[in-house]
Design an enzyme around this catalytic site. Structure first.
Site, PDB file in Angstrom:
ATOM      1  N   GLU A   1     -62.572  49.920 -20.404  1.00 27.11           N
ATOM      2  CA  GLU A   1     -63.087  49.414 -18.992  1.00 27.11           C
ATOM      3  C   GLU A   1     -64.243  50.408 -18.552  1.00 27.11           C
ATOM      4  O   GLU A   1     -64.377  51.447 -19.051  1.00 27.11           O
ATOM      5  CB  GLU A   1     -61.802  49.361 -18.109  1.00 27.11           C
ATOM      6  CG  GLU A   1     -61.806  49.360 -16.698  1.00 27.11           C
ATOM      7  CD  GLU A   1     -62.539  47.791 -16.339  1.00 27.11           C
ATOM      8  OE1 GLU A   1     -63.732  47.520 -16.638  1.00 27.11           O
ATOM      9  OE2 GLU A   1     -61.883  46.932 -15.668  1.00 27.11           O
TER      10      GLU A   1
ATOM     11  N   HIS B   1     -54.994  43.064 -20.165  1.00 27.19           N
ATOM     12  CA  HIS B   1     -53.769  43.707 -19.989  1.00 27.19           C
ATOM     13  C   HIS B   1     -52.663  43.317 -18.912  1.00 27.19           C
ATOM     14  O   HIS B   1     -52.990  43.132 -17.987  1.00 27.19           O
ATOM     15  CB  HIS B   1     -53.861  45.154 -20.026  1.00 27.19           C
ATOM     16  CG  HIS B   1     -54.515  45.833 -18.750  1.00 27.19           C
ATOM     17  ND1 HIS B   1     -53.778  45.906 -17.564  1.00 27.19           N
ATOM     18  CD2 HIS B   1     -55.739  46.075 -18.376  1.00 27.19           C
ATOM     19  CE1 HIS B   1     -54.631  46.398 -16.520  1.00 27.19           C
ATOM     20  NE2 HIS B   1     -55.760  46.243 -17.163  1.00 27.19           N
TER      21      HIS B   1
END
Length: 385
Positions: A265, A189
């Site tokens: 994550e 990202h």
């Protein structure tokens, strides 16, 4: 921490019929065979024999080192899918065997991979030796086994055949020089306000959105991928920064975004939002342990790297099956991308600390139908310049 590969197989001449299993434990770092086990088990089905081989292989690995991390490779799709939890175990003969297999090592220290039968020659040979011994009224003997040399000869023959094959060089992410692979373009990202400060930002923190810089990075990624024109689907982590990055890219490519929780994550527990220096000051002992042991959890019951790897491997297998032959953009985070690369390379857990992965960078891994994997790109940021 040591890493073992366990290759296991089982067979039945009649299904059900006279059956046997074989398993081999291999040192993941050196490729050395550490243990072989095989046994004639009387009349049983193929699947029961395969499960018996799995249990025996795991137990042999446990005898060598009960603290090891184990990667199981089998050509039984049923056993692999059931042990990863993707398929339910319905047969009453297999439920207790699966339970036995799950109890040998902590589940987070075992990963599973399906391989084609031709890549499981060693264990297959052991199983057949066991069945041959049973037919003679004997039990299998390690001293008389020729399974390892036969497997080595088969591999050497495959290497010679491969050397004689002229392959077209890979020129792009979606090339089909070895058959069309499932190609994962891995996008970290864009920046968030925490990124430039190098703060721990996992799945258990504040879930920040992109900064203005991060949105600009996502626009640049989208433009670069649009020029290449190979992306066929987009799958993103559920966190805000990945969904926002994926949305910007998807708008440029005219694609929808699917969300997969497996791409999230690592949860860094009490370290969320802190810099490395702040963690070292507040939790020095926990940090030292975490850096040395992939099973260690961040303070506050965070997620270990072993747990993350187990989750990522299962997500990888699911996505490979769903996108065979396609090029898919996975919009995710530092640890998932590094883990996918580590697993593709067969590298140890500590390799996670030896990879640089910038915000909005691109990496590429291709997964072929024959079980081979190719890391084609790592941490490309040329589109940001």
């Amino acid at each position: 921490m040591r890493e073992f590969i366990v290759e296991a197989d089982g067979g039945s001449r009649g299904n059900p019929g006279p059956a046997g299993y074989g398993a081999v434990v291999i040192d993941a770092a050196t490729g050395q065979t550490l243990a072989e086990v095989a046994e004639y088990i009387g009349v049983a089905t193929n699947n029961v024999a395969e499960y018996r081989g799995l249990v025996a292989g795991l137990r042999a690995a446990h005898e060598l080192d009960p603290t090891a991390v184990v990667h199981v490779r089998m050509d039984s799709k049923l056993v692999i899918e059931q042990m990863t939890g993707r398929w339910k175990i319905k047969h009453p003969d297999m439920k207790p065997l699966a339970a036995q297999a799950a109890q040998v090592f902590p589940p987070l220290r075992v990963t599973y991979e399906w391989i084609p039968r031709e890549q499981n020659k060693h264990a297959d040979k052991l199983a057949n030796e066991a069945m041959d011994a049973g037919r003679r009224g004997e039990q299998w003997s390690a001293a008389a086994s020729t399974a390892e040399s036969a497997a080595a000869d088969a591999k050497a023959g495959a290497d010679v055949r491969a050397a004689r094959t002229v392959a077209t060089p890979s020129t792009g992410w979606g090339s089909a020089d070895m058959g069309a692979p499932a190609t994962f373009v891995l996008l970290r990202h864009g920046e968030t306000p925490l990124t430039p400060e190098k703060r721990f930002s996992g799945s258990g923190g504040t879930d920040p959105s992109l900064s203005d810089v991060g949105r600009e990075q996502a626009e640049r990624v989208g433009a670069a991928l649009a020029r290449r024109g190979t992306i066929q689907a987009i799958v993103a982590s559920p966190l805000a920064r990945t969904r926002e990055t994926a949305g910007i890219v998807a708008a440029r490519l005219g694609l929808d975004v699917a969300i997969d929780d497996g791409l999230r994550e690592t949860d860094f527990g009490a370290w969320e939002g802190l810099t490395f220096g702040e963690v070292r000051e507040r939790y020095p002992d926990d940090l030292t342990t975490w850096l040395a042991d992939p099973e260690a959890r961040p303070t506050g019951d965070g997620e270990s790297f072993v747990a993350t790897a187990t989750r990522i491997a299962a997500t990888r297998d699911k996505l490979i099956a769903a996108h065979a032959g396609r090029t898919v953009l996975l919009v995710t985070h530092v640890t998932p991308i590094k883990t996918l690369v580590r697993l593709a390379l067969g590298a140890p857990p500590e390799s996670l600390f030896r990879m640089e992965l910038s915000a909005a960078s691109l990496s590429v891994v291709a997964y072929y139908a024959d079980g081979n994997v190719s890391v084609r790109l790592l941490n490309d940021t040329s589109h940001l310049r």
